[in-house]
Motif scaffolding. Structure first.
Motif, PDB file in Angstrom:
ATOM      1  N   SER A 128       0.825  -1.218   0.000  1.00  0.00           N
ATOM      2  CA  SER A 128       0.000   0.000   0.000  1.00  0.00           C
ATOM      3  C   SER A 128       0.852   1.259   0.000  1.00  0.00           C
ATOM      4  CB  SER A 128      -0.920   0.010   1.228  1.00  0.00           C
ATOM      5  OG  SER A 128      -0.180   0.142   2.428  1.00  0.00           O
ATOM      6  N   LYS A 179       1.736   1.503  -4.126  1.00  0.00           N
ATOM      7  CA  LYS A 179       0.667   1.774  -5.077  1.00  0.00           C
ATOM      8  C   LYS A 179      -0.672   1.710  -4.349  1.00  0.00           C
ATOM      9  CE  LYS A 179       0.649  -3.066  -6.617  1.00  0.00           C
ATOM     10  NZ  LYS A 179       0.753  -3.955  -7.796  1.00  0.00           N
ATOM     11  N   PRO A 180      -1.728   2.264  -4.949  1.00  0.00           N
ATOM     12  CA  PRO A 180      -3.026   2.287  -4.276  1.00  0.00           C
ATOM     13  C   PRO A 180      -3.524   0.881  -3.962  1.00  0.00           C
ATOM     14  CG  PRO A 180      -3.026   3.761  -6.171  1.00  0.00           C
ATOM     15  CD  PRO A 180      -1.760   2.961  -6.259  1.00  0.00           C
ATOM     16  N   GLN A 217      -8.101   0.431   1.554  1.00  0.00           N
ATOM     17  CA  GLN A 217      -7.899   0.592   2.986  1.00  0.00           C
ATOM     18  C   GLN A 217      -8.770  -0.420   3.727  1.00  0.00           C
ATOM     19  OE1 GLN A 217      -8.725   4.840   3.600  1.00  0.00           O
ATOM     20  NE2 GLN A 217      -6.545   5.147   3.910  1.00  0.00           N
ATOM     21  N   ARG A 223      -7.875   6.865  -7.736  1.00  0.00           N
ATOM     22  CA  ARG A 223      -7.196   6.038  -6.731  1.00  0.00           C
ATOM     23  C   ARG A 223      -5.749   6.487  -6.557  1.00  0.00           C
ATOM     24  NH1 ARG A 223      -9.761   1.294  -9.417  1.00  0.00           N
ATOM     25  NH2 ARG A 223      -7.715   0.724 -10.257  1.00  0.00           N
ATOM     26  N   HIS A 246      -3.867   8.177  -3.263  1.00  0.00           N
ATOM     27  CA  HIS A 246      -2.637   7.578  -2.740  1.00  0.00           C
ATOM     28  C   HIS A 246      -1.518   8.607  -2.686  1.00  0.00           C
ATOM     29  CE1 HIS A 246       1.108   5.169  -2.996  1.00  0.00           C
ATOM     30  NE2 HIS A 246       0.464   4.370  -2.184  1.00  0.00           N
ATOM     31  N   LYS A 254       0.474   9.629   0.613  1.00  0.00           N
ATOM     32  CA  LYS A 254       1.848   9.143   0.760  1.00  0.00           C
ATOM     33  C   LYS A 254       2.889  10.068   0.132  1.00  0.00           C
ATOM     34  CE  LYS A 254       0.470   5.178   2.583  1.00  0.00           C
ATOM     35  NZ  LYS A 254      -0.970   5.341   2.546  1.00  0.00           N
ATOM     36  N   ASP A 274       4.230   6.226 -10.200  1.00  0.00           N
ATOM     37  CA  ASP A 274       2.985   5.465 -10.137  1.00  0.00           C
ATOM     38  C   ASP A 274       2.765   4.811 -11.485  1.00  0.00           C
ATOM     39  OD1 ASP A 274       1.200   7.312 -11.866  1.00  0.00           O
ATOM     40  OD2 ASP A 274       1.989   8.688 -10.358  1.00  0.00           O
TER      41      ASP A 274
END
Length: 437
Positions: free
Chosen positions: A168, A171-172, A175, A240, A244, A248, A273
């Motif tokens: 996580s 990358k997305p 949760q 997404r 993320h 992050k 990404d």
């Protein structure tokens, strides 16, 4: 239990630090450990209410009897309170606690082994069978050392959850995924080991109380996993990644695109990404700008604006030129606008919330970078080709032999005599082309 709690603290703290959360692992461990011990004891004594009422003090303060299910319930309630107190998303709080709980529980099982408190299994002739003649619940028969089984399985579950949590960061991911898998796999482990434990079969005469709770744990985990994955997949990939990134930051990591014959070692490249061009491709774009000195650059698919800013740095070095970049999604465009405004490069960039096939460009295009939706790349090149300057460069991202669509479109236009194509062997593939006279 003390050693398990201490080790769980270090795991929890490491996980919170790698997720860039507030360093409150000490408080979380203290509260959940105390709640877990109290919950485990209460659950155990409430399973035998007659003994509790007959000898309340002896039952509540005896060294034996700490039920896994009670500790789990009390731990969940304490984490809910802590998440609210520290303003940490509930799913994140549970995800970060799951690996620590798995390892702490595994180490705690060693206490069950050395005390011989009745957590062992049924008689066995296997060479590793053990007896507990001086245990809290003594037996002279050789029995399954089930605490050792649970310890080893707990280590495996911990390793899996820790690795899952690490994904996580790169990358997305949905949760709540880590805690859902924790519920599933710890439930499976406990449900299976109970078949060779000496606990009474009080549920339909077939299963123990712990098996019932373990089964419910598995069901809860499956339901959570199904729900969060469905919700996660229902969101656009761009959204997404935006979420993320906002949580992050821009994380540079090894490229994880699938290896191809032309690029067998993609992990040697770097990426932000899955939608932004590889870092090396961004460096190449900036170098092209400073080398060819374009007056007008057109980019489709701005996304987060990372590639836009790398090219803008080249324009700034040149001291002249302009980038016209377009993003159709208004949510994504708004985020790109924020990044561009904060970069100090806004004067070189014209960001538009428009479709690449409808945008109007004035003047000859010296450098065209096509990086929008894969299915319209060919249409984009055909749309802008009449405006390309004779010596202008056309770049099309995502042209690997694995993705195919962009690669085949470029080769098709070459066969029609529209462009001359060079296929660059990058992880996701890059077409470098020029308009044919």
């Amino acid at each position: 239990m003390a050693i398990g709690t201490l080790i769980a603290y270090f795991v929890l703290r490491a996980d919170m630090l790698r997720r860039k959360l507030a360093d409150v692992a000490d408080t979380i461990i203290l509260v959940t450990a105390l709640a877990g011990i109290v919950g485990a004891k209460l659950y155990h004594v409430l399973e035998r209410p007659a003994d509790l009422f007959a000898h309340p003090v002896a039952e509540l303060f005896s060294r034996e009897g700490f039920a896994w299910a009670g500790g789990l319930i009390a731990g969940i309630l304490s984490l809910l309170w802590l998440a609210r107190h520290y303003k940490i998303p509930i799913a994140t709080m549970f995800d970060v606690a799951a690996p620590a709980a798995a390892l702490g529980y595994a180490i705690g099982r060693i206490g069950c082994l050395v005390s011989g408190d009745g957590d062992y299994g049924i008689p066995t002739s296997l060479p590793w069978g053990m007896s507990f003649p001086h245990g809290l619940v003594p037996t002279t028969e050789r029995v399954h050392p089930t605490p050792i089984y649970e310890f080893l399985v707990g280590l495996v579950i911990f390793g899996y959850l820790w690795k899952l949590g690490g994904k996580s960061l790169r990358k997305p991911r949905p949760q709540g995924e880590v805690i859902a898998e924790y519920f599933i796999w710890t439930g499976v482990a406990r449900f299976l080991v109970e078949f060779i434990r000496i606990n009474p079969r009080s549920v339909f005469g077939l299963f123990s109380n712990a098996q019932l709770v373990a089964f419910l744990s598995m069901i809860v985990g499956v339901v959570i996993l199904f729900y969060i994955r469905r919700e996660f997949k229902g969101k656009k990939q761009e959204h997404r990644i935006l979420r993320h990134s906002s949580e992050k930051g821009d994380v540079v990591q090894p490229e994880y695109h699938k290896a191809t014959p032309e690029c067998p070692n993609p992990e040697s490249w770097r990426m932000f990404d899955s939608m932004t061009a590889e870092v090396e491709v961004l460096e190449f774009l900036q170098s092209l700008v400073t080398t060819t000195k374009p007056q007008l650059i057109v980019e489709t698919g701005t996304f987060m604006g990372i590639s836009t800013l790398w090219m803008a740095e080249g324009v700034k070095q040149n001291g002249f030129g302009k980038i016209v970049t377009c993003e159709f999604d208004p949510v994504v465009c708004a985020k790109a606008k924020e990044r561009i405004q904060d970069s100090g490069l806004k004067k070189w960039i014209d960001l538009r919330n428009e479709s690449s096939l409808e945008i109007k460009i004035n003047g000859a295009i010296d450098l065209f970078f096509s990086d929008s939706a894969i299915e319209i790349r060919e249409q984009e090149v055909r749309h802008f080709l009449p405006q390309m300057s004779p010596n202008g460069l056309i770049l099309m991202h995502d042209a690997s032999s694995h993705l195919k669509t962009v690669r085949e479109a470029a080769l098709k236009m070459e066969q029609e005599g529209l462009i001359s194509v060079l296929l660059m062997p990058t992880p996701r593939g890059l077409v470098l082309a020029q308009k044919r006279a």
